[in-house]
Design a protein around this motif. Sequence first.
Motif, mmCIF file in Angstrom:
data_model
loop_
_atom_site.group_PDB
_atom_site.id
_atom_site.type_symbol
_atom_site.label_atom_id
_atom_site.label_comp_id
_atom_site.label_asym_id
_atom_site.label_seq_id
_atom_site.Cartn_x
_atom_site.Cartn_y
_atom_site.Cartn_z
ATOM 1 N N ARG A 56 1.894 -12.553 -3.239
ATOM 2 C CA ARG A 56 3.299 -12.255 -4.006
ATOM 3 C C ARG A 56 2.988 -11.852 -5.870
ATOM 4 N NH1 ARG A 56 7.750 -17.005 -3.346
ATOM 5 N NH2 ARG A 56 5.892 -18.134 -4.922
ATOM 6 N N ALA A 57 1.653 -12.593 -6.257
ATOM 7 C CA ALA A 57 1.701 -12.194 -7.748
ATOM 8 C C ALA A 57 1.075 -11.055 -7.285
ATOM 9 C CB ALA A 57 0.542 -13.618 -7.844
ATOM 10 N N LYS A 58 0.281 -10.340 -7.194
ATOM 11 C CA LYS A 58 0.513 -9.089 -7.000
ATOM 12 C C LYS A 58 1.506 -7.676 -7.084
ATOM 13 C CE LYS A 58 -4.877 -8.728 -4.970
ATOM 14 N NZ LYS A 58 -5.357 -8.005 -3.788
ATOM 15 N N ALA A 59 2.652 -8.060 -6.174
ATOM 16 C CA ALA A 59 3.865 -7.425 -6.240
ATOM 17 C C ALA A 59 4.562 -7.716 -7.090
ATOM 18 C CB ALA A 59 4.331 -8.138 -4.995
ATOM 19 N N GLU A 108 1.161 -1.450 -0.145
ATOM 20 C CA GLU A 108 -0.403 0.226 0.078
ATOM 21 C C GLU A 108 0.772 1.453 -0.215
ATOM 22 O OE1 GLU A 108 -3.176 -0.404 3.216
ATOM 23 O OE2 GLU A 108 -4.314 -1.784 2.660
ATOM 24 N N GLN A 109 1.895 1.388 0.326
ATOM 25 C CA GLN A 109 2.990 2.299 0.524
ATOM 26 C C GLN A 109 4.128 2.367 -0.214
ATOM 27 O OE1 GLN A 109 4.699 2.031 4.527
ATOM 28 N NE2 GLN A 109 3.236 2.457 5.931
ATOM 29 N N GLY A 110 3.774 1.858 -1.605
ATOM 30 C CA GLY A 110 5.016 1.741 -2.451
ATOM 31 C C GLY A 110 5.733 1.016 -2.730
ATOM 32 N N GLU A 111 6.053 0.350 -1.376
ATOM 33 C CA GLU A 111 7.276 -0.267 -0.913
ATOM 34 C C GLU A 111 7.293 -1.976 -1.447
ATOM 35 O OE1 GLU A 111 9.222 0.730 3.223
ATOM 36 O OE2 GLU A 111 7.977 2.100 2.725
ATOM 37 N N THR A 112 7.034 -1.683 -2.911
ATOM 38 C CA THR A 112 7.451 -3.133 -4.007
ATOM 39 C C THR A 112 8.095 -3.902 -3.610
ATOM 40 O OG1 THR A 112 6.039 -1.762 -5.149
ATOM 41 C CG2 THR A 112 7.156 -3.917 -5.538
ATOM 42 N N GLU A 113 9.696 -3.697 -2.832
ATOM 43 C CA GLU A 113 10.317 -4.726 -2.898
ATOM 44 C C GLU A 113 10.167 -5.116 -1.366
ATOM 45 O OE1 GLU A 113 12.890 -6.585 -4.788
ATOM 46 O OE2 GLU A 113 12.992 -5.117 -6.609
ATOM 47 N N ASN A 114 9.701 -4.734 -0.555
ATOM 48 C CA ASN A 114 9.753 -4.663 1.139
ATOM 49 C C ASN A 114 8.700 -5.663 1.154
ATOM 50 O OD1 ASN A 114 12.397 -3.023 1.748
ATOM 51 N ND2 ASN A 114 10.908 -1.228 2.527
ATOM 52 N N ALA A 115 7.170 -5.321 0.842
ATOM 53 C CA ALA A 115 6.837 -6.110 0.065
ATOM 54 C C ALA A 115 6.574 -7.374 -0.708
ATOM 55 C CB ALA A 115 5.703 -5.678 -0.848
ATOM 56 N N LEU A 116 7.480 -8.073 -1.464
ATOM 57 C CA LEU A 116 7.702 -8.440 -1.760
ATOM 58 C C LEU A 116 8.831 -10.074 -1.345
ATOM 59 C CD1 LEU A 116 7.724 -10.833 -4.031
ATOM 60 C CD2 LEU A 116 9.606 -9.635 -5.612
ATOM 61 N N THR A 158 3.379 -8.239 -10.527
ATOM 62 C CA THR A 158 3.326 -7.843 -11.470
ATOM 63 C C THR A 158 3.510 -6.830 -11.539
ATOM 64 O OG1 THR A 158 1.227 -9.453 -11.179
ATOM 65 C CG2 THR A 158 1.016 -6.837 -12.307
ATOM 66 N N ARG A 159 3.504 -5.616 -10.292
ATOM 67 C CA ARG A 159 4.093 -4.450 -10.164
ATOM 68 C C ARG A 159 4.955 -4.194 -10.448
ATOM 69 N NH1 ARG A 159 1.674 -0.738 -4.505
ATOM 70 N NH2 ARG A 159 -0.669 -1.865 -4.901
ATOM 71 N N LEU A 160 6.275 -5.688 -9.753
ATOM 72 C CA LEU A 160 7.675 -5.364 -10.927
ATOM 73 C C LEU A 160 7.650 -5.501 -12.162
ATOM 74 C CD1 LEU A 160 8.458 -6.799 -7.363
ATOM 75 C CD2 LEU A 160 9.158 -4.640 -7.811
ATOM 76 N N GLY A 161 6.520 -6.089 -12.720
ATOM 77 C CA GLY A 161 6.760 -6.482 -14.508
ATOM 78 C C GLY A 161 7.138 -8.187 -14.484
ATOM 79 N N ARG A 162 7.465 -8.501 -13.233
ATOM 80 C CA ARG A 162 7.497 -10.274 -13.467
ATOM 81 C C ARG A 162 6.405 -11.500 -13.562
ATOM 82 N NH1 ARG A 162 11.253 -10.167 -8.392
ATOM 83 N NH2 ARG A 162 11.413 -12.254 -8.853
ATOM 84 N N VAL A 163 5.659 -10.715 -14.630
ATOM 85 C CA VAL A 163 4.821 -10.825 -15.045
ATOM 86 C C VAL A 163 4.107 -12.439 -15.608
ATOM 87 C CG1 VAL A 163 2.216 -11.194 -16.806
ATOM 88 C CG2 VAL A 163 4.154 -8.823 -15.980
ATOM 89 N N ASN A 164 5.729 -13.490 -15.605
ATOM 90 C CA ASN A 164 5.140 -14.788 -15.560
ATOM 91 C C ASN A 164 5.712 -15.990 -14.589
ATOM 92 O OD1 ASN A 164 5.701 -14.568 -18.806
ATOM 93 N ND2 ASN A 164 7.576 -15.027 -18.576
ATOM 94 N N GLU A 165 6.193 -14.728 -13.539
ATOM 95 C CA GLU A 165 5.854 -15.682 -12.578
ATOM 96 C C GLU A 165 4.969 -14.823 -11.036
ATOM 97 O OE1 GLU A 165 10.265 -14.444 -9.917
ATOM 98 O OE2 GLU A 165 10.605 -13.250 -11.734
ATOM 99 N N ALA A 166 4.349 -14.077 -11.655
ATOM 100 C CA ALA A 166 3.295 -13.962 -11.338
ATOM 101 C C ALA A 166 2.112 -14.578 -12.296
ATOM 102 C CB ALA A 166 2.999 -12.606 -11.532
ATOM 103 N N ASN A 167 2.107 -14.632 -12.995
ATOM 104 C CA ASN A 167 0.873 -16.019 -12.984
ATOM 105 C C ASN A 167 1.738 -17.810 -12.897
ATOM 106 O OD1 ASN A 167 -0.335 -14.324 -14.745
ATOM 107 N ND2 ASN A 167 1.075 -14.814 -16.707
ATOM 108 N N LEU A 168 2.332 -18.138 -12.520
ATOM 109 C CA LEU A 168 2.825 -18.984 -11.572
ATOM 110 C C LEU A 168 2.622 -19.378 -10.643
ATOM 111 C CD1 LEU A 168 6.596 -19.556 -13.424
ATOM 112 C CD2 LEU A 168 4.264 -20.862 -13.727
ATOM 113 N N ASP A 169 2.574 -17.529 -9.811
ATOM 114 C CA ASP A 169 1.875 -18.127 -8.213
ATOM 115 C C ASP A 169 0.300 -18.006 -8.642
ATOM 116 O OD1 ASP A 169 3.923 -17.822 -6.580
ATOM 117 O OD2 ASP A 169 3.992 -15.757 -6.424
#
Length: 288
Positions: free
Chosen positions: A138-141, A109-117, A143-154
Motif C-alpha cells: 500500500r505504501a508503494k501505491a 504493474e498495469q498502472g492502475e494505481t487507484e484500483n491497486a490502492l 507513493t505513486r499517488l504522491g501521498r508520501v506522508n501516508e506512505a511513510n506511516l505505512d
Amino acid sequence: MEFLIVIAFFGYIYYLRNYADLRTPSEKEAAALAEGIILYENGQTGKAYDYFDARIRQKPKSSIAYLYRGLCQHKLGDNVSALKDIQSGLSYDDQVYELHLGMGKIYLEQGETENALSAFDRAVSTSEEQSEAPYLWRAKALTRLGRVNEANLDHLHAEELKEALKTTSGKPVSKAPFFDKRLAINMAMIVMTSALLIYVVKSAESIHLPYLVAVFAAISIGFVEPYKGWLLAIMQCTFMLTGYFLLTTLPTDGARQELENFSLYGAMILTFAASFLGGFLKRALNMK
C-alpha cells in the motif's frame, strides 16, 4: 437405550468433524493444498500450475487453489488469466488477504494505481496484522499517488509489525503451543465420553456395546487430535478407571464383576488402538 447411545456417538463424531476444528475455511484449504504451495514457493511454477489446475477441476470453489493458480499465471506472464483467477477466488472467499494483495500487485504493474490502492486497503483490513506485506505494497501505491506522508506511516507500521511477528514466530516451538483452545475443548468433551463409557460398562449385558462405544469414541479422539490424541486417550482411560472404582458401586455377583472388568479393561485397550487409527485417517485425509 443402547441404540440411543450409539446414535449419540455418531452425533459426537459429527460435531468433531464439523465444529471442533477451529481453523478458517481458507486455512483448511491451504493445509490440504500444501504440496502445491511448496512447489510454488520452491520456484517450480509449471508443476505448481498443473497441480492447482487439477485441484480446481476437482473442487471448483477452492479460493486458495484459485489464488495460487493465479499467482502461477502471474509468474508466467499471463496477467489477464491471473486476474481472472484471483477474482474467482475472491468470489468464494473475500476474507483471504493474499487474494486482495495479489490483485493489487497486478493492478499496480498495469498502472492502475487507484484500483491497486483499493485492493491493498482491503488486504490490510483482512490480514488482521498477520503480515507486513499489505502495508508495504500500500505504501508503494501511495507513493505513486504522491501521498508520501501516508506512505511513510505505512512503512513505519510495516517495520513495527515485522518485528512483532518475528518475536512471536521466531521460535518454532512456541509458535504452535501444545495446549491450545481446541485441545481444551476436547479435554472437556473427554470427561463426558468417559462418563458415558462408565455408564455403558455398568449397564450393558455383554461386552459388545462397551467395546463398540469405546471404538467410536477413540476414533473420534484421533480424528480431532491427530497429533495429540494420545493425551486424550490417556485422559479417557484415567477417567474411566478412577470413575469406575471411586464413583460406582462394585457388583457383589462374581459373574457380573467379571463382565464389567472385561468391558472396562477391553474398552481402555481399544481406546489407545482406535485413537491411533483415527489419527492415521485424519492425517491421510489432510494429505489429499
